[in-house]
Design a protein around this motif. Structure first.
Motif, PDB file in Angstrom:
ATOM      1  N   ILE A 248      31.995  23.261  57.825  1.00 54.52           N
ATOM      2  CA  ILE A 248      32.759  21.643  57.245  1.00 54.52           C
ATOM      3  C   ILE A 248      31.288  20.491  56.339  1.00 54.52           C
ATOM      4  CG2 ILE A 248      33.633  19.145  57.413  1.00 54.52           C
ATOM      5  CD1 ILE A 248      35.090  20.652  60.350  1.00 54.52           C
ATOM      6  N   LEU A 249      31.870  20.561  55.507  1.00 57.79           N
ATOM      7  CA  LEU A 249      30.153  20.362  54.812  1.00 57.79           C
ATOM      8  C   LEU A 249      31.149  18.968  54.140  1.00 57.79           C
ATOM      9  CD1 LEU A 249      28.625  22.838  53.100  1.00 57.79           C
ATOM     10  CD2 LEU A 249      28.398  22.135  54.206  1.00 57.79           C
ATOM     11  N   PRO A 250      30.781  17.538  55.015  1.00 57.92           N
ATOM     12  CA  PRO A 250      31.700  16.609  53.898  1.00 57.92           C
ATOM     13  C   PRO A 250      31.616  16.377  53.149  1.00 57.92           C
ATOM     14  CG  PRO A 250      30.721  15.742  56.019  1.00 57.92           C
ATOM     15  CD  PRO A 250      30.105  17.458  56.104  1.00 57.92           C
ATOM     16  N   GLY A 251      32.611  15.674  52.330  1.00 53.12           N
ATOM     17  CA  GLY A 251      32.398  14.993  50.705  1.00 53.12           C
ATOM     18  C   GLY A 251      32.517  15.993  49.703  1.00 53.12           C
ATOM     19  N   LEU A 252      32.574  17.369  50.280  1.00 54.54           N
ATOM     20  CA  LEU A 252      32.959  19.111  49.724  1.00 54.54           C
ATOM     21  C   LEU A 252      34.283  19.558  49.779  1.00 54.54           C
ATOM     22  CD1 LEU A 252      28.806  20.200  49.628  1.00 54.54           C
ATOM     23  CD2 LEU A 252      30.434  18.694  47.838  1.00 54.54           C
ATOM     24  N   ALA A 253      35.219  19.289  50.241  1.00 55.13           N
ATOM     25  CA  ALA A 253      36.385  19.707  50.231  1.00 55.13           C
ATOM     26  C   ALA A 253      36.461  21.038  49.795  1.00 55.13           C
ATOM     27  CB  ALA A 253      37.645  19.050  50.685  1.00 55.13           C
ATOM     28  N   ILE A 254      36.244  20.003  48.233  1.00 51.40           N
ATOM     29  CA  ILE A 254      36.867  21.165  47.206  1.00 51.40           C
ATOM     30  C   ILE A 254      35.630  22.551  46.595  1.00 51.40           C
ATOM     31  CG2 ILE A 254      36.801  21.907  44.817  1.00 51.40           C
ATOM     32  CD1 ILE A 254      37.960  18.921  44.660  1.00 51.40           C
ATOM     33  N   TYR A 255      34.784  22.677  46.602  1.00 51.35           N
ATOM     34  CA  TYR A 255      33.746  23.506  46.862  1.00 51.35           C
ATOM     35  C   TYR A 255      33.543  24.830  48.048  1.00 51.35           C
ATOM     36  CZ  TYR A 255      28.326  25.927  47.373  1.00 51.35           C
ATOM     37  OH  TYR A 255      27.920  26.157  47.432  1.00 51.35           O
ATOM     38  N   CYS A 256      33.949  23.913  49.039  1.00 48.69           N
ATOM     39  CA  CYS A 256      34.786  24.466  50.716  1.00 48.69           C
ATOM     40  C   CYS A 256      35.067  25.016  50.154  1.00 48.69           C
ATOM     41  CB  CYS A 256      34.559  24.085  52.059  1.00 48.69           C
ATOM     42  SG  CYS A 256      32.926  22.807  52.596  1.00 48.69           S
ATOM     43  N   ALA A 257      36.475  24.793  50.245  1.00 50.24           N
ATOM     44  CA  ALA A 257      38.030  25.715  50.146  1.00 50.24           C
ATOM     45  C   ALA A 257      38.118  26.834  48.777  1.00 50.24           C
ATOM     46  CB  ALA A 257      38.798  24.746  49.275  1.00 50.24           C
ATOM     47  N   SER A 258      36.586  26.581  47.746  1.00 50.18           N
ATOM     48  CA  SER A 258      36.416  27.630  46.900  1.00 50.18           C
ATOM     49  C   SER A 258      35.683  28.507  47.421  1.00 50.18           C
ATOM     50  CB  SER A 258      35.682  26.984  45.673  1.00 50.18           C
ATOM     51  OG  SER A 258      34.634  26.530  46.216  1.00 50.18           O
TER      52      SER A 258
ATOM     53  N   ALA B 142      30.136  58.061  41.809  1.00 54.74           N
ATOM     54  CA  ALA B 142      28.888  58.770  41.944  1.00 54.74           C
ATOM     55  C   ALA B 142      28.633  57.854  43.699  1.00 54.74           C
ATOM     56  CB  ALA B 142      28.030  58.677  41.451  1.00 54.74           C
ATOM     57  N   GLY B 143      29.323  57.377  44.269  1.00 50.74           N
ATOM     58  CA  GLY B 143      28.477  56.299  45.174  1.00 50.74           C
ATOM     59  C   GLY B 143      27.873  54.663  45.380  1.00 50.74           C
ATOM     60  N   HIS B 144      27.717  53.921  43.980  1.00 52.02           N
ATOM     61  CA  HIS B 144      26.826  53.333  43.346  1.00 52.02           C
ATOM     62  C   HIS B 144      26.939  52.346  42.658  1.00 52.02           C
ATOM     63  CE1 HIS B 144      24.449  57.049  41.417  1.00 52.02           C
ATOM     64  NE2 HIS B 144      23.809  56.901  42.269  1.00 52.02           N
ATOM     65  N   ALA B 145      28.176  51.681  43.046  1.00 52.36           N
ATOM     66  CA  ALA B 145      29.615  50.612  42.587  1.00 52.36           C
ATOM     67  C   ALA B 145      29.045  50.072  43.509  1.00 52.36           C
ATOM     68  CB  ALA B 145      30.495  51.405  42.690  1.00 52.36           C
ATOM     69  N   ARG B 146      28.094  49.396  43.430  1.00 49.73           N
ATOM     70  CA  ARG B 146      27.968  47.216  44.479  1.00 49.73           C
ATOM     71  C   ARG B 146      28.493  46.322  43.764  1.00 49.73           C
ATOM     72  NH1 ARG B 146      27.224  52.046  46.014  1.00 49.73           N
ATOM     73  NH2 ARG B 146      25.637  52.588  47.860  1.00 49.73           N
ATOM     74  N   ILE B 147      29.476  45.469  44.011  1.00 47.94           N
ATOM     75  CA  ILE B 147      30.145  44.446  44.211  1.00 47.94           C
ATOM     76  C   ILE B 147      29.325  43.007  44.728  1.00 47.94           C
ATOM     77  CG2 ILE B 147      32.067  42.286  43.857  1.00 47.94           C
ATOM     78  CD1 ILE B 147      33.371  45.038  42.325  1.00 47.94           C
ATOM     79  N   LEU B 148      28.859  42.112  44.187  1.00 49.62           N
ATOM     80  CA  LEU B 148      28.167  41.285  45.303  1.00 49.62           C
ATOM     81  C   LEU B 148      28.446  39.795  45.348  1.00 49.62           C
ATOM     82  CD1 LEU B 148      26.757  40.650  47.732  1.00 49.62           C
ATOM     83  CD2 LEU B 148      24.669  40.366  46.666  1.00 49.62           C
ATOM     84  N   ASN B 149      29.977  39.172  45.701  1.00 52.88           N
ATOM     85  CA  ASN B 149      29.472  37.715  45.694  1.00 52.88           C
ATOM     86  C   ASN B 149      29.017  36.508  46.479  1.00 52.88           C
ATOM     87  OD1 ASN B 149      32.058  39.204  44.116  1.00 52.88           O
ATOM     88  ND2 ASN B 149      33.621  38.982  45.475  1.00 52.88           N
ATOM     89  N   ILE B 150      28.915  35.727  45.803  1.00 51.30           N
ATOM     90  CA  ILE B 150      27.818  34.360  46.517  1.00 51.30           C
ATOM     91  C   ILE B 150      28.874  33.287  47.142  1.00 51.30           C
ATOM     92  CG2 ILE B 150      26.011  32.715  46.078  1.00 51.30           C
ATOM     93  CD1 ILE B 150      25.171  35.968  45.569  1.00 51.30           C
ATOM     94  N   ALA B 151      28.983  33.454  47.922  1.00 49.58           N
ATOM     95  CA  ALA B 151      29.872  32.068  48.800  1.00 49.58           C
ATOM     96  C   ALA B 151      29.158  31.687  49.132  1.00 49.58           C
ATOM     97  CB  ALA B 151      30.735  33.351  49.693  1.00 49.58           C
ATOM     98  N   SER B 152      29.378  30.822  50.179  1.00 47.49           N
ATOM     99  CA  SER B 152      28.062  29.777  51.179  1.00 47.49           C
ATOM    100  C   SER B 152      28.976  29.733  52.553  1.00 47.49           C
ATOM    101  CB  SER B 152      28.927  28.278  50.185  1.00 47.49           C
ATOM    102  OG  SER B 152      28.229  27.279  50.460  1.00 47.49           O
ATOM    103  N   ILE B 153      28.167  28.827  53.368  1.00 46.23           N
ATOM    104  CA  ILE B 153      27.900  29.072  54.440  1.00 46.23           C
ATOM    105  C   ILE B 153      29.323  27.455  53.939  1.00 46.23           C
ATOM    106  CG2 ILE B 153      26.060  28.695  55.815  1.00 46.23           C
ATOM    107  CD1 ILE B 153      25.196  25.123  55.321  1.00 46.23           C
ATOM    108  N   GLY B 154      29.076  27.509  53.501  1.00 45.55           N
ATOM    109  CA  GLY B 154      30.874  26.266  53.122  1.00 45.55           C
ATOM    110  C   GLY B 154      32.079  26.710  53.456  1.00 45.55           C
ATOM    111  N   ALA B 155      31.429  28.599  53.234  1.00 41.90           N
ATOM    112  CA  ALA B 155      32.518  29.220  53.015  1.00 41.90           C
ATOM    113  C   ALA B 155      33.344  28.856  54.840  1.00 41.90           C
ATOM    114  CB  ALA B 155      32.400  30.235  52.764  1.00 41.90           C
ATOM    115  N   HIS B 156      32.287  28.779  55.614  1.00 41.35           N
ATOM    116  CA  HIS B 156      33.263  28.379  56.924  1.00 41.35           C
ATOM    117  C   HIS B 156      32.528  27.072  58.047  1.00 41.35           C
ATOM    118  CE1 HIS B 156      29.271  29.849  58.276  1.00 41.35           C
ATOM    119  NE2 HIS B 156      29.259  30.491  57.678  1.00 41.35           N
TER     120      HIS B 156
END
Length: 254
Positions: free
Chosen positions: A154-164, A138-152
């Motif tokens: 550098i946030l020092p001390g958050l290497a694992i978070y940024c990678a995720s 029906a054209g109604h399907a929406r998936i929204l994933n919440i990422a972070s500026i850490g996706a692109h």
């Protein structure tokens, strides 16, 4: 008043606090029936009552997204209570804090279990149900994933978070490509720093205040600053938007 999400059913994970709780209320205000999901059901009951008091429909369900086997049954419970699933907000996340020389494997595993595995299988289980229940057709399907500026950024001390979060961003693009012909819109938001339970202690510290003053506008964002993008990517306007990873950070990464 015409509500753009009327007759839509939305699931929001990590809805017991912070952005997830805010997203659930915003979607409900626009007419969606909302299933709030998190480990702490009792913390969602006030929000459920608030939504119902305003004339909306809402239910709370227990879900730890790190438990992949529990995701599908939780979505089935939501559909049984509220109707066919239209919108999936994969918001649940953890911080993954720690310097690379010191952080434990357990922190790595826990962060990826929630931030990456939970998002992938949350999206997959939602997509399966959207295909089965007719909302995709029906054209109604929406998936929204919440990422972070850490996706692109550098946030020092958050290497694992940024990678995720980088994994979430790229995963979003791949899922959008895989499901494009089934009319499932898959997009991601990369918010900047907004004060939540995960970071309030940091921004109250001297180091956090120093970081804040280094941004061009020297301020934190408010959760409401994400509302327009949230509604665009979950509503009718996303019919022809898929595979987008949108940064909303008030210029913090400039």
């Amino acid at each position: 008043m015409d509500l753009p999400l009327k007759q839509r059913v939305a699931v929001v994970t990590g809805a017991s606090s912070g952005l997830g709780l805010h997203f659930a209320k915003v979607l409900a205000a626009q007419g969606a029936a909302v299933a709030l999901m998190a480990r702490r059901v009792e913390r969602m009951q006030d929000a459920v009552g608030e939504i119902r008091a305003a004339g909306g429909r809402a239910e709370a369900f227990a879900l730890d997204v790190a438990d992949v086997a529990a995701i599908g049954p939780a979505l089935d419970q939501a559909q049984a209570a509220l109707g066919p699933l239209s919108i999936m907000i994969n918001n649940a996340g953890v911080g993954g804090e720690g310097l690379a020389l010191e952080v434990s494997q357990a922190v790595f595993d826990d962060t990826f279990a929630v931030n990456v595995r939970g998002v992938l299988f949350g999206a997959r289980e939602a997509a399966r149900r959207m295909l089965d229940n007719g909302e995709a057709a029906a054209g109604h399907a929406r998936i929204l994933n919440i990422a972070s500026i850490g996706a692109h950024s550098i946030l020092p001390g958050l290497a694992i978070y940024c990678a995720s979060k980088a994994a979430v961003a790229q995963m979003t693009r791949v899922l959008a490509r895989e499901w494009a012909r089934q009319d499932i819109a898959v997009n991601a938001l990369c918010p900047g720093y907004i004060e939540t339970e995960l970071n309030a202690h940091w921004f109250a510290s001297e180091g956090g205040q120093k970081q804040l003053k280094g941004w061009p506008r020297r301020r934190l964002m408010d959760a409401e600053d994400l509302d327009a993008a949230l509604l665009m990517l979950t509503g009718p306007g996303a019919r022809h938007i898929t595979g987008s990873v949108i940064t909303l950070d008030d210029g913090q990464t400039l």
